[in-house]
Design a protein around this motif. Structure first.
Motif, short mmCIF file in Angstrom:
data_model
loop_
_atom_site.label_atom_id
_atom_site.label_comp_id
_atom_site.label_asym_id
_atom_site.label_seq_id
_atom_site.Cartn_x
_atom_site.Cartn_y
_atom_site.Cartn_z
N MET A 141 11.56 -6.93 13.96
CA MET A 141 10.29 -7.21 13.29
C MET A 141 9.60 -5.89 12.91
N CYS A 142 8.72 -5.96 11.90
CA CYS A 142 7.99 -4.77 11.47
C CYS A 142 7.02 -4.32 12.56
N CYS A 148 3.54 -6.37 13.65
CA CYS A 148 3.71 -7.76 13.21
C CYS A 148 2.84 -8.70 14.05
N CYS A 163 11.19 -14.59 8.87
CA CYS A 163 11.28 -13.28 9.52
C CYS A 163 11.85 -13.38 10.93
N ASN A 194 1.99 -16.15 8.15
CA ASN A 194 1.72 -14.87 7.49
C ASN A 194 1.40 -15.09 6.02
N CYS A 240 0.05 -9.64 8.78
CA CYS A 240 1.37 -9.14 8.42
C CYS A 240 1.22 -7.86 7.62
N PRO A 241 1.32 -6.72 8.29
CA PRO A 241 1.09 -5.45 7.60
C PRO A 241 1.94 -5.30 6.34
N THR A 242 3.18 -5.73 6.42
CA THR A 242 4.10 -5.56 5.30
C THR A 242 3.71 -6.44 4.12
S1 SF4 Z 1 7.05 -9.17 7.06
FE1 SF4 Z 1 5.20 -9.61 8.21
S2 SF4 Z 1 5.66 -11.42 9.44
FE2 SF4 Z 1 7.60 -10.56 8.74
S3 SF4 Z 1 8.25 -9.23 10.43
FE3 SF4 Z 1 7.14 -7.97 8.96
S4 SF4 Z 1 5.05 -7.98 9.69
FE4 SF4 Z 1 6.07 -9.66 10.72
#
Ligand code: SF4
Ligand code: TPP
Ligand code: MG
Lengths: 318, 423
Positions: free
Chosen positions: A37-38, A41, A66, A152, A233-235
């Motif tokens: 995971m990022c 997250c 994810c 997310n 969700c930072p990404t």
């Molecule tokens: S994209 Fe968002 S929800 Fe998916 S692992 Fe990364 S941070 Fe978590």
């Protein structure tokens, strides 16, 4: 919007015995670390907290998203079992597992100690959309299971395209226009509660005590028990991973993410943000809403989002 | 053992009942529905100790079937046509879980156009899924194949779902005398299911269906699945042989009828092969040495049997009750790949497509196929695939179109006349 009640002393104290204060929460996590995971997250944060309460006597039935990458051969952070199904049918997978365990117990081919809590784990894309029919079926059959949706607000795993959970005006990979996403976030909580399941709750990882109490309560009940965890969700939302906690707290304090539970036919708000912080405090931390502030402020849109949050809370009897 | 009149659907239900299944995830679809209705009734009247759950789709149904099998119970499920395709994603998935169960598919042509009548495009769409396939041509065979299928699926060398296929209407709703053994005889043959390590338990956590990174581990598991399916060739021969010893009926992986001394052989699957079989007798009466080769097992593909049976034939006519658009018959290309370059392979391999959407195959058409095959042998050149269709059929369709056209014109005339009145 239907009128719902609010109580200040939340999550029926009577049933909650373990988690009274922050220090009652486990200090080490059960779920292993080093996952794909990022950083930052919010979904993983919520899952850690949920897993600590559910424990290893469980099987997680997962849909594509994810979290599917938590278990990559030959490693898994779970101490219990895991079954990846597909994007549409994790609740049906839970049905098969639950039924099989019940049959084995009934035919005395398995002892009760071998039984497990069956937990569906999906993202919002699956929960609000593709898997909704399967979830509805599981609820109508009264399946004894727990559902954890980490929300997310988009199809994260495929690069954050908008989903049925994407909020109005958010920029996603498929709503990059001037005004962002034209649609509105679907009210999954109400869709779920319309089925009259045993329990429904919203949670967020940044409110760990509220979360732990709700999971503990869900665990104490039988039947369909469903949880939506807002998952900063930072990404996908385009903010710095160090701000996950702040984004999550503001989601609650602005009233954007109401923490509530449904039990015995009643909806109870478990944490009411008095003196709600203006929604723009929450929005401006996130790149997906930057177009509301730059190059100039979109006052109309900010007012609309604020009005929607206000209207929600106006509908909550205090 | 008792002999009763059963439909193909009834035979499938009896197979599930006597095999002692624990769990039946279900979803209705014509012409399969009678199977789950029959089982539901037995459960209601306590004649069958099993749990049945109607899911909200076949996609969910197959998910639940695989998940329950992966938890260690004996599972049966059934579908047809659109349902099989609706659940296709999961057919591939559950095969990878290596959790055995039996699914009956009652073949029905696929939309569009929409039909209820049979052909094999539905089941062939599942050809590469990893689920094994047994194709039946009689109601007795449906019952027997159910028992064989559980032995095959659950064998530790295989551990894969098995699909038992029967044709809609021609088998599903046709009553035939079926020998139904008693419970004990079936139990002696099928045995009880030991999931060994294929299960989820609190004390023995496991992960199923997990992701892999890269082609290395992916290929590893896909090859394993393929090799398990290949093992099923040998296992099938064993469990079918054992079936013969228990019940006195033979069900070879490939059935051969009057093939030994034949010059020309038909190759055909399913209930329509009984038409080919009857035609073989009449062709023999007419002095033509023709036989029939009928694969029961389609996956794994029994090419060794096919090679052996067709060796030295002058010509082979494969009759496909399916159509791979832009190619032709599926079985034809499978047989061709089994024979090509092999010692004693027939020089002529012809492709015929027939029986789509339940279209009948008349006796004279079997004669014509033999004639076409003989001409090809003489010329030394195989013609392109033939799509069986008669002048009369074409005339019927043209008539329907003409009627529709006339009706349409009439309606138009009437409505413009009405408008004229109003002005
Ligand atoms: S994209 Fe968002 S929800 Fe998916 S692992 Fe990364 S941070 Fe978590
Ligand atoms: C049937 C199917 N369609 C599409 C996909 C591709 N896909 C994989 S994950 C995913 C996004 C799922 O979104 P969500 O449920 O919100 O989970 P998240 O990725 O955000 O964690 C999609 C579309 C798939 N796996 N299966
Ligand atoms: Mg998502």
């Amino acid at each position: 919007m239907s009128k719902t009640q609010t109580k200040q002393a939340p999550v029926s104290e009577a049933k909650v015995t373990v988690y009274r204060r922050m220090k009652d929460l486990p200090s080490t996590h059960l779920l292993g670390s080093g996952t794909a995971m990022c950083a930052g997250c919010g979904g993983l944060e919520a899952l850690h907290e949920v897993y600590d309460v559910i424990g290893a006597k469980s099987i997680f039935v997962n849909a594509a998203g994810c979290m599917t990458l938590l278990s990559v051969y030959p490693f898994t952070p779970f101490r219990g079992s895991w079954l990846y199904t597909a994007m549409a049918s994790a609740p049906a997978g839970a049905q098969g597992v639950r039924d099989a365990l019940d049959i084995l117990k009934q035919k005395k081919l398995m002892s009760a100690e071998e039984d497990m809590e069956v937990v569906v784990l999906t993202g919002d894309g699956s929960a609000y959309g593709m898997g909704l029919s399967s979830t509805s079926g599981a609820m109508e059959r009264g399946l004894d299971f727990l559902y954890l949706c980490y929300d997310n607000e988009g199809y994260g795993n495929t690069g954050q395209q908008y989903s049925g959970a994407t909020p109005h005006a958010a920029r996603t990979a498929t709503s990059k226009g001037e005004h962002g996403f034209a649609g509105y976030k679907k009210d999954l909580f109400s869709i779920w509660t319309a089925h009259k399941p045993a329990y429904v709750a919203t949670v967020i990882g940044t409110e760990p005590l509220d979360l732990a109490r709700k999971i503990e309560k869900a665990k104490s009940l039988k039947g369909p028990r469903l949880i939506i965890a807002m998952a900063p969700c930072p990404t996908g939302w385009n903010f710095d991973p160090q701000h996950t906690v702040e984004v999550g707290r503001l989601a609650v304090r602005t009233g954007i993410w109401p923490l509530k539970e449904y039990v015995d036919g009643n909806v109870v708000h478990t944490k009411v943000p008095h003196e709600r912080v203006p929604v723009e405090e929450y929005l401006k931390l996130q790149g997906r809403f930057r177009h509301l502030f730059e190059p100039q402020r979109d006052e109309t849109m900010l007012a609309e989002i604020q009005a929607r949050a206000d209207a929600y809370w106006d509908g909550v009897t205090q | 053992m008792s002999r009763t009149l059963l439909t193909g659907n009834g035979a499938a239900a009896w197979g599930a009942r006597l095999a002692g299944v624990d769990y039946i995830p279900a979803f209705p679809i014509t012409p399969q529905t009678e199977i789950i209705e029959t089982i539901a009734k037995w459960i209601d009247t306590d004649e069958m100790n099993a749990r049945m759950v109607t899911l909200e789709s076949e996609h969910s149904m197959i998910t639940a079937a695989g998940a329950a099998a992966a938890t260690g119970v004996r599972v049966f499920t059934a579908t047809s046509s659109q349902g099989l395709l609706y659940g296709m994603e999961m057919l591939y998935s559950v095969a990878g879980w290596r959790a055995p169960f039996v699914l009956v598919n009652v073949s029905r042509g696929l939309s569009s156009p929409l039909t209820l009548e049979p052909d094999h495009n539905d089941i062939l769409a599942a050809r590469d899924s990893g689920c094994l396939q047994i194709h039946c041509s009689t109601c007795q065979e449906v019952f027997d194949s159910m028992l064989i299928a559980y032995r095959l699926a659950e064998d530790e060398r295989v551990r894969l779902p098995v699909i038992v296929n029967l044709d809609g209407f021609y088998l599903s709703f046709t009553r035939e005398p079926v020998e139904v053994p008693d419970q004990k005889a079936v139990r002696d043959y099928v045995g009880s299911y030991d999931p060994e390590t294929t299960l989820f338990r609190a004390s023995a956590p496991s992960s199923q269906g997990v992701a892999v990174l890269g082609g290395g581990p992916y290929s590893y598991f896909r090859y394993e699945l393929h090799l398990a399916a290949r093992n099923a060739l040998r296992v099938y021969d064993q469990v079918a042989e054992e079936f013969g010893r228990h019940f006195g009926r033979e069900h070879a992986a490939v059935e051969a009828y009057r093939v030994d001394d034949a010059d020309i052989a038909f190759v055909m699957m399913g209930s329509f092969a009984t038409k080919a079989r009857a035609a073989v007798d009449r062709l023999r009466d007419a002095g033509l040495r023709v036989g029939l080769v009928r694969p029961r097992l389609l996956r794994p593909f029994p090419e060794a049997h096919i090679k052996r049976l067709l060796k030295g034939k002058r010509g082979v006519a494969v009759i496909d009750q399916n159509l791979s658009m832009g190619l032709g018959g599926v079985l034809h290309s499978e047989v061709a790949s089994a024979l090509y370059g092999q010692d004693g392979a027939p020089a002529m391999l012809l492709s015929f497509v027939a029986g789509l959407g339940g279209r009948d195959i008349a006796d004279e058409e079997f004669f014509e196929m033999v004639a076409v095959t003989q001409r090809a042998i003489e010329k030394g050149e195989a013609p392109p695939p033939r799509l069986l269709y008669t002048q009369a059929e074409l005339r019927e369709v043209r008539k329907l179109q003409a009627i529709a056209h006339v009706e349409y014109e009439e309606l138009n005339r009437a409505s413009s006349a009405n408008e004229g009145d109003r002005q």
